[in-house]
Design a protein around this motif. Structure first.
Motif, mmCIF file in Angstrom:
data_model
loop_
_atom_site.group_PDB
_atom_site.id
_atom_site.type_symbol
_atom_site.label_atom_id
_atom_site.label_comp_id
_atom_site.label_asym_id
_atom_site.label_seq_id
_atom_site.Cartn_x
_atom_site.Cartn_y
_atom_site.Cartn_z
ATOM 1 N N PRO A 295 45.522 32.560 32.586
ATOM 2 C CA PRO A 295 45.295 31.108 33.668
ATOM 3 C C PRO A 295 46.358 29.554 33.721
ATOM 4 C CG PRO A 295 43.949 30.728 31.444
ATOM 5 C CD PRO A 295 45.089 31.962 31.360
ATOM 6 N N SER A 296 47.336 30.605 33.662
ATOM 7 C CA SER A 296 48.445 29.751 33.600
ATOM 8 C C SER A 296 49.899 29.682 35.012
ATOM 9 C CB SER A 296 48.833 29.068 32.580
ATOM 10 O OG SER A 296 50.067 28.746 32.533
ATOM 11 N N GLY A 297 49.421 29.712 35.613
ATOM 12 C CA GLY A 297 51.101 29.663 36.821
ATOM 13 C C GLY A 297 52.527 29.893 35.820
ATOM 14 N N SER A 298 52.429 28.917 35.195
ATOM 15 C CA SER A 298 54.026 28.395 34.897
ATOM 16 C C SER A 298 54.849 28.622 33.455
ATOM 17 C CB SER A 298 54.031 26.208 34.240
ATOM 18 O OG SER A 298 52.398 26.058 33.040
ATOM 19 N N SER B 35 44.980 34.494 40.070
ATOM 20 C CA SER B 35 44.977 34.530 41.464
ATOM 21 C C SER B 35 44.921 36.310 42.025
ATOM 22 C CB SER B 35 44.878 32.855 42.164
ATOM 23 O OG SER B 35 46.464 33.574 41.770
ATOM 24 N N GLN B 36 47.068 35.898 40.785
ATOM 25 C CA GLN B 36 47.270 37.549 41.748
ATOM 26 C C GLN B 36 46.608 38.533 41.036
ATOM 27 O OE1 GLN B 36 51.104 36.462 39.262
ATOM 28 N NE2 GLN B 36 51.919 36.462 41.394
ATOM 29 N N ASP C 186 45.472 40.679 44.496
ATOM 30 C CA ASP C 186 46.768 41.951 44.067
ATOM 31 C C ASP C 186 46.308 42.779 44.012
ATOM 32 O OD1 ASP C 186 47.927 40.054 45.801
ATOM 33 O OD2 ASP C 186 49.949 39.463 43.871
ATOM 34 N N VAL C 187 45.468 43.107 42.095
ATOM 35 C CA VAL C 187 45.755 43.792 41.752
ATOM 36 C C VAL C 187 44.080 44.829 41.782
ATOM 37 C CG1 VAL C 187 45.127 45.306 39.123
ATOM 38 C CG2 VAL C 187 47.273 43.290 39.776
ATOM 39 N N LEU C 188 42.939 43.800 41.569
ATOM 40 C CA LEU C 188 42.148 44.383 41.982
ATOM 41 C C LEU C 188 41.587 44.077 43.186
ATOM 42 C CD1 LEU C 188 39.781 42.202 38.690
ATOM 43 C CD2 LEU C 188 40.972 44.573 38.693
ATOM 44 N N GLY C 189 41.880 43.616 44.383
ATOM 45 C CA GLY C 189 41.478 44.040 45.934
ATOM 46 C C GLY C 189 40.614 42.543 46.110
ATOM 47 N N VAL C 190 40.234 41.661 45.291
ATOM 48 C CA VAL C 190 39.198 40.674 44.845
ATOM 49 C C VAL C 190 39.388 39.319 45.399
ATOM 50 C CG1 VAL C 190 36.632 40.151 44.228
ATOM 51 C CG2 VAL C 190 37.577 42.388 43.398
ATOM 52 N N THR C 191 38.736 39.242 46.402
ATOM 53 C CA THR C 191 38.543 37.518 47.065
ATOM 54 C C THR C 191 37.393 36.755 47.064
ATOM 55 O OG1 THR C 191 38.487 38.391 49.588
ATOM 56 C CG2 THR C 191 40.348 37.695 48.203
ATOM 57 N N ASP C 192 35.527 37.451 46.508
ATOM 58 C CA ASP C 192 34.968 37.105 46.785
ATOM 59 C C ASP C 192 34.628 37.634 45.256
ATOM 60 O OD1 ASP C 192 32.399 36.148 46.779
ATOM 61 O OD2 ASP C 192 31.381 36.879 49.091
ATOM 62 N N VAL C 193 34.541 36.526 44.388
ATOM 63 C CA VAL C 193 34.156 36.967 42.994
ATOM 64 C C VAL C 193 32.802 36.639 42.882
ATOM 65 C CG1 VAL C 193 36.603 36.491 41.996
ATOM 66 C CG2 VAL C 193 34.886 35.150 41.862
ATOM 67 N N PRO D 28 44.677 31.513 45.652
ATOM 68 C CA PRO D 28 43.580 30.868 44.761
ATOM 69 C C PRO D 28 42.999 30.192 46.313
ATOM 70 C CG PRO D 28 45.827 30.237 43.991
ATOM 71 C CD PRO D 28 46.047 31.253 45.232
ATOM 72 N N LEU D 29 43.904 29.910 47.138
ATOM 73 C CA LEU D 29 43.007 29.089 48.491
ATOM 74 C C LEU D 29 41.557 30.790 49.122
ATOM 75 C CD1 LEU D 29 45.320 27.356 50.407
ATOM 76 C CD2 LEU D 29 44.160 26.847 49.112
ATOM 77 N N GLN D 30 42.541 31.906 49.265
ATOM 78 C CA GLN D 30 41.614 32.972 49.568
ATOM 79 C C GLN D 30 40.795 33.257 48.975
ATOM 80 O OE1 GLN D 30 43.959 36.989 50.585
ATOM 81 N NE2 GLN D 30 45.410 35.505 50.124
ATOM 82 N N LEU D 31 40.473 32.978 47.281
ATOM 83 C CA LEU D 31 39.320 32.359 46.790
ATOM 84 C C LEU D 31 38.596 31.513 46.415
ATOM 85 C CD1 LEU D 31 41.625 33.970 43.469
ATOM 86 C CD2 LEU D 31 39.802 35.235 44.570
ATOM 87 N N LEU D 32 38.596 30.908 46.906
ATOM 88 C CA LEU D 32 38.040 29.270 47.034
ATOM 89 C C LEU D 32 37.575 29.568 48.615
ATOM 90 C CD1 LEU D 32 40.197 26.660 45.965
ATOM 91 C CD2 LEU D 32 38.946 27.416 44.610
ATOM 92 N N ARG D 33 38.176 29.540 49.323
ATOM 93 C CA ARG D 33 37.065 29.820 50.385
ATOM 94 C C ARG D 33 35.794 30.817 50.556
ATOM 95 N NH1 ARG D 33 42.725 30.850 53.031
ATOM 96 N NH2 ARG D 33 43.578 28.457 53.551
ATOM 97 N N ALA D 34 35.839 32.243 49.373
ATOM 98 C CA ALA D 34 34.605 32.822 49.405
ATOM 99 C C ALA D 34 34.050 32.266 48.534
ATOM 100 C CB ALA D 34 34.619 34.287 49.082
ATOM 101 N N VAL D 35 34.379 31.312 47.972
ATOM 102 C CA VAL D 35 33.494 30.319 46.663
ATOM 103 C C VAL D 35 32.041 29.405 47.392
ATOM 104 C CG1 VAL D 35 32.573 28.834 45.023
ATOM 105 C CG2 VAL D 35 34.528 30.514 45.016
ATOM 106 N N ARG D 36 29.990 30.397 47.568
ATOM 107 C CA ARG D 36 29.580 29.719 48.132
ATOM 108 C C ARG D 36 29.177 28.138 47.454
ATOM 109 N NH1 ARG D 36 25.232 31.474 46.888
ATOM 110 N NH2 ARG D 36 25.447 33.367 44.755
ATOM 111 N N GLY D 37 28.978 28.084 49.046
ATOM 112 C CA GLY D 37 28.946 25.652 47.953
ATOM 113 C C GLY D 37 29.662 25.743 48.431
ATOM 114 N N LEU D 38 31.257 25.993 48.579
ATOM 115 C CA LEU D 38 32.579 24.878 48.433
ATOM 116 C C LEU D 38 33.314 24.681 49.322
ATOM 117 C CD1 LEU D 38 34.642 25.266 45.735
ATOM 118 C CD2 LEU D 38 35.424 25.858 48.481
#
Length: 262
Positions: free
Chosen positions: A80-83, A119-120, A124-131, A157-167
């Motif tokens: 959980p760290s891009g850096s 997020s990658q 990219d690996v799991l092909g999931v945006t809605d978790v 990360p934005l693709q994942l966030l856009r799929a979060v319900r209520g957000l």
């Protein structure tokens, strides 16, 4: 899939809930999560500060810890760290090779190919945006420098966030501008770092977001420290924590710690 969690030293020491959230999320998606013993720092801090020779044994320790995991059936390493993932991809092999440690360099390069920022890995690996996440808050996203410029995570990360319900996701002005942390940069160049942080906080507060999120705990600690001193009411939450949240457990801190194996 069997996945090894690289918690990172900063997360492990200061924000362990981020590691737990990452494990919770991956397990919820049906994957086995293991935490290899012996893992420690990736060496990024040393390399970025100019201590390249001193970073070599740290790189060797990292390779040893996760090469063992791969030999036991782990298919991917997730952090959980891009850096930190950027350091693994762009620094570890180069540092080892420069020191004449060519076998270590080859092993580090091979390990990097199996190492992913969260997020990658999801996109990219799991092909999931809605978790399957639920997070009823107004949120803005800060793309951290290493994830943006070295890993090039783009809008994952934005693709994942856009799929979060209520957000309610609101765009951050000047999103590509550094928050001013930069590891030891914030210590060695405190005045410049503080000025950059002030600009970042101004942009965050202009969104009227309840939460500022990012993929790096280090940047969030820097931004969050500034926001707390302002008593702004805006808090920082790691991307993994948001994605791990569900309607049954809105915050990962309230959820049961996942069972992970060493």
């Amino acid at each position: 899939m069997k996945v090894a969690l690289f918690a990172t030293c900063l997360v492990d020491t200061l924000t362990p809930q981020v590691a737990r959230a990452t494990a919770t999320l991956l397990q919820r998606l049906g994957h086995e999560v293991v935490v290899p013993p012996g893992q420690s720092c990736c060496g990024q801090m040393h390399v970025n500060t100019g201590y390249r020779r001193e970073a070599v044994p740290i790189v060797a320790n990292h390779v040893r810890a996760f090469a063992g995991a791969l030999s036991s059936g782990v298919e991917a390493i997730v952090a959980p760290s891009g850096s930190c993932v950027a350091s693994i991809h762009h620094q570890q092999a180069a540092v080892a090779r420069r020191a004449g440690e060519h076998q270590l360099a080859d092993d580090a390069a091979a390990l990097a190919e199996r190492t992913f920022e969260l997020s990658q890995f999801l996109v990219d690996v799991l092909g999931v945006t809605d978790v399957g996440a639920y997070y009823p808050h107004r949120v803005t996203y800060h793309p951290t420098c290493h994830s943006l410029r070295l890993l090039r995570v783009g809008d994952r990360p934005l693709q994942l966030l856009r799929a979060v319900r209520g957000l309610d996701l609101v765009e951050l002005p000047g999103a590509d501008q550094c928050c001013g942390f930069g590891g030891t940069f914030a210590v060695k160049n405190a005045d410049t770092s503080t000025a950059m942080l002030t600009d970042k906080m101004t942009d965050v507060l202009s969104t009227h977001a309840e939460v500022c999120t990012a993929g790096d705990a280090s940047c969030l600690l820097h931004i969050g420290g500034g926001l707390s001193r302002l008593r702004s009411g805006t808090r920082t939450v790691h991307l993994a924590e948001i994605l791990a949240s569900t309607e049954e457990a809105v915050t990962p801190q309230q959820s049961t710690t996942p069972a992970v194996t060493a």
